[in-house]
Design a protein around this motif. Structure first.
Motif: not given
Lengths: 214, 488
Positions: B56-84
């Protein structure tokens, strides 16, 4: 001799029963009870609640629920005063908001609610408020007090910026500025030229009372 | 090479039943679907709308679908390296690795009066050097050690501090942001070939995200940096007073940030953290140092291990004490242990005092012992033929046999121990003879030794220094033009 409905209102407010306070306030108005007398009763109770909070007998949620109940009754009573040709009396007027870059509202809500319950006419500007909005509100509303909230150490400097803007616009002398928030100290408040600082919401009401009395 | 950190080899502490976990995760999804978040950024709203979310652009409210939540959680790497800045200080988040990190403060503490005051530039540098030297401090939190130092305009403090930290440490740096500081900070990091992590998507509880924070997040992702999602609910104020409800909301807020990250740049490295605290029902301030916070954090770690996203514990180890004293010790050591045991990827610890209002390098030195003890504990101990030492026990036999002069003892006695650097372990006569010193005295001594001898692993090159100076000058001009700094 107190009107019987005032005893019920006294008890309802002391029990933090917002719905009952609202219902009894409407009933008092319909019964033709003087709204000024009703305000006196409610003020007496909210003072007791504040004192009990101060002694540690009550907690913040009690204080807030008492204030909410009070704020449920006050607009109705003020409207009744106007309808009788009178003018509602406030201790003073306050414009209050959380500074730009900071979206935290809890401190703002606490202070605004307690100030309203304490007899101030309060206008909330909300959170993440640009400096210019505060300046415009001071110019148009001409409040007695401007309240600036900032939780974050990174946004606290906005309070200084707003005070500087008030000076640049020639508005500084007409308003008392109070500051608060998790990162704010009396030292910081003094450094940036604020008129007052309170370490908690309850203290902000006493501070505002003192500032409007001077 | 990387910073090794500590490897948790003991089973993780769990306090929720599988049914509890399912109920909280279900409530989180319900919050995301039914109430959603206010996101003050039309680009982010459009991105969500294009991916099955209801906007809803007027209230700037976003309601999330279950599918996209699950997909995006799957995309998060469970381990990763960061460079110092130096490869030996790189980190690998996730798995069973636990890192300890510093926590910031606005002021420094004068140990003779315990009163706070703004640090000078020299004190800022000293605090960085101490943290750089401490073995069990693995990386710097955003803003740590201080939110800036005297003599710098407020709007420049975050960026100047980053430059100063890069000069005096090679350890990995978290970085806060405000007033568009990220514009300069991302470039400064790039100039020295290091990555930084920024709380890019910084949620305002309950359930709101400002325009600035989304902008910062998208810029960090475009720069290819690991993105952070951060939220700070107060139980009873900006979240339910009950931990289960607060946890459901907290997770919904963090997941909303992760969804934006993974939609904007799929499979990006993401780290989540927060500043969850009970509310002090007297003052309205965060009630740091309470056991309720640890209950929340331990449950949180259990659930996020299940989500498979590394979680950093921020608020768990803050104390409300103004001094280095008994309260300060138990309010930080107990939660730090619980965080590490329950599977945190990183634990805030070193130096922070009284919430985020102050920091002390002496406290950092003491915290290094806490980190060392906890790290030693979570690594457990080996059970094998050599450590069971059956042959040795048989050969030594009953009294007058003893183990002190055996090769086994001489070789292995330190293996299962952590020897504190700053704890008093003298006998009474020794303690009296040596001036009745306590742990604070020892920590001050160790701090002084570090400051007298420690050298950063790798100096900045002249080119890097020049480039940083140019960026700082550009930043200063930007803020002068905006009217945030008065021109000389």
């Amino acid at each position: 001799m107190r009107h019987p409905i005032h005893d019920d209102l006294h008890n309802a407010l002391l029990a933090f029963d917002e719905e009952e306070v609202g219902r009894l306030t409407v009933a008092s108005i319909e019964a033709g009870v003087d709204p000024l007398e009703t305000i006196d009763v409610l003020t007496e109770v909210i003072t007791v609640i504040g004192d009990r909070f101060g002694t540690g007998e009550l907690w913040l949620p009690d204080l807030m629920r008492g204030a909410r109940s009070m704020n449920r009754a006050m607009p109705l009573l003020q409207e009744e005063i106007r309808s009788r040709g009178g003018t509602p009396k406030f201790h003073g007027s306050v414009v209050i908001g959380t500074v730009f870059g900071d979206v935290h509202s809890i401190g703002l809500d606490l202070v605004a609610t307690l100030l309203a319950a304490g007899g101030f006419n309060v206008r909330r500007l909300g959170v993440n408020v640009p400096a210019d909005t505060f300046i415009d509100a001071v110019r148009t509303d001409q409040p007695d007090i401007l309240g600036l909230s900032a939780l974050l150490t990174t946004t606290a400097p906005q309070q200084k910026r707003i005070i500087q803007h008030l000076e640049e616009e020639g508005l500084r002398e007409q308003v008392k500025v109070i500051v608060g928030g998790g990162a704010i100290t009396q030292t910081f408040a003094t450094e940036i030229g604020a008129d007052g600082f309170a370490p908690n919401a309850h203290g902000a009401v006493d501070l505002a009372m003192n500032l409007v009395a001077t | 090479m990387t910073q090794r950190g500590f490897q948790r080899r003991v089973p993780p502490l769990e306090i929720l039943t599988p049914e509890d976990v399912a109920a909280i995760k279900g409530a989180t999804l319900d919050i995301l679907k039914e109430t959603g978040l206010t996101i003050e950024h039309n680009g982010a709203l459009k991105l969500l709308e294009e991916n099955d979310c209801i906007v809803d652009y007027e209230t700037q409210r976003a309601r999330f679908s279950e599918g996209i939540v699950e997909e995006c959680l799957r995309r998060c790497p469970s381990t990763f390296r960061v460079k110092a800045r130096h490869p030996d200080d790189d980190l690998v988040f996730g798995g069973n690795t636990v890192y300890f990190m510093s926590s910031p403060g606005m002021d420094t503490i004068d140990p003779s009066t315990w009163e706070p005051r703004r640090p000078t530039k020299d004190e800022y540098i000293d605090a960085v050097r101490v943290l750089d030297a401490l073995e069990n401090h693995h990386w710097f939190a955003g803003h740590a050690p201080y939110f800036g130092h005297e003599g710098v305009p407020e709007v420049m403090k975050i960026t100047t501090s980053l430059a100063l930290r890069l000069r005096h440490t090679t350890k990995f740096l978290g970085q806060g942001h405000a007033n568009y500081s990220w514009k300069w900070d991302l470039r400064i990091a790039k100039a020295v070939g290091a990555e930084i992590t920024i709380p890019a998507f910084q949620i305002a509880s309950p359930l709101a995200m400002s325009h600035d924070t989304v902008e910062c997040g998208f810029m960090a992702l475009e720069a290819g940096l690991p993105a952070g999602v951060d939220t700070g609910p107060l139980f009873g104020a900006t979240a339910p007073a009950t931990l289960a409800g607060a946890l459901a909301q907290y997770n919904a807020e963090l997941i909303a940030g992760l969804v934006l990250i993974q939609l904007k740049r799929p499979y990006s490295r993401a780290l989540v953290w927060g500043f969850p605290n009970a509310l002090n029902m007297r003052s309205g301030e965060p009630a740091v140092g309470t056991i309720a916070n640890s209950l929340f954090i331990v449950a949180c770690n259990q659930i996020w291990r299940d989500y498979g996203v590394p979680l950093r514990n921020t608020a768990s180890t803050y104390s409300k004490s103004k001094k280095i004293d008994f309260q300060n010790g138990f309010e930080r050591a107990m939660p730090a242990m619980l965080s590490a045991l329950s599977g945190a990827s990183s634990v805030h610890l070193h130096g922070g005092m009284y919430g985020e209002l102050s920091h002390s390098p002496i406290q950092s030195v003491l915290d290094d012992d806490i980190a060392g003890m906890i790290g030693r504990f979570i690594e457990g101990f080996d059970v094998n033929e050599e450590t069971l030492a059956l042959d040795l026990i048989h050969s030594v036999g009953p009294i007058p046999g003893q183990f002190l002069d055996t090769e086994h003892t001489q070789r292995l006695w330190q293996q299962d121990q952590y020897l504190q650097e700053c704890a008093d372990s003298l006998s009474y006569p020794e303690w009296i003879d040596r001036g009745k010193q306590d742990c604070i005295d020892y920590a001050q001594g160790r701090m002084n030794d570090i400051l007298a001898t420690h050298e950063v692993r790798q100096e900045l090159s002249a080119t890097e220094s020049d480039e940083i100076a140019d960026i700082l000058a550009e930043a200063e001009n930007f803020y002068i033009e905006r009217g945030d700094i008065e021109a000389d």
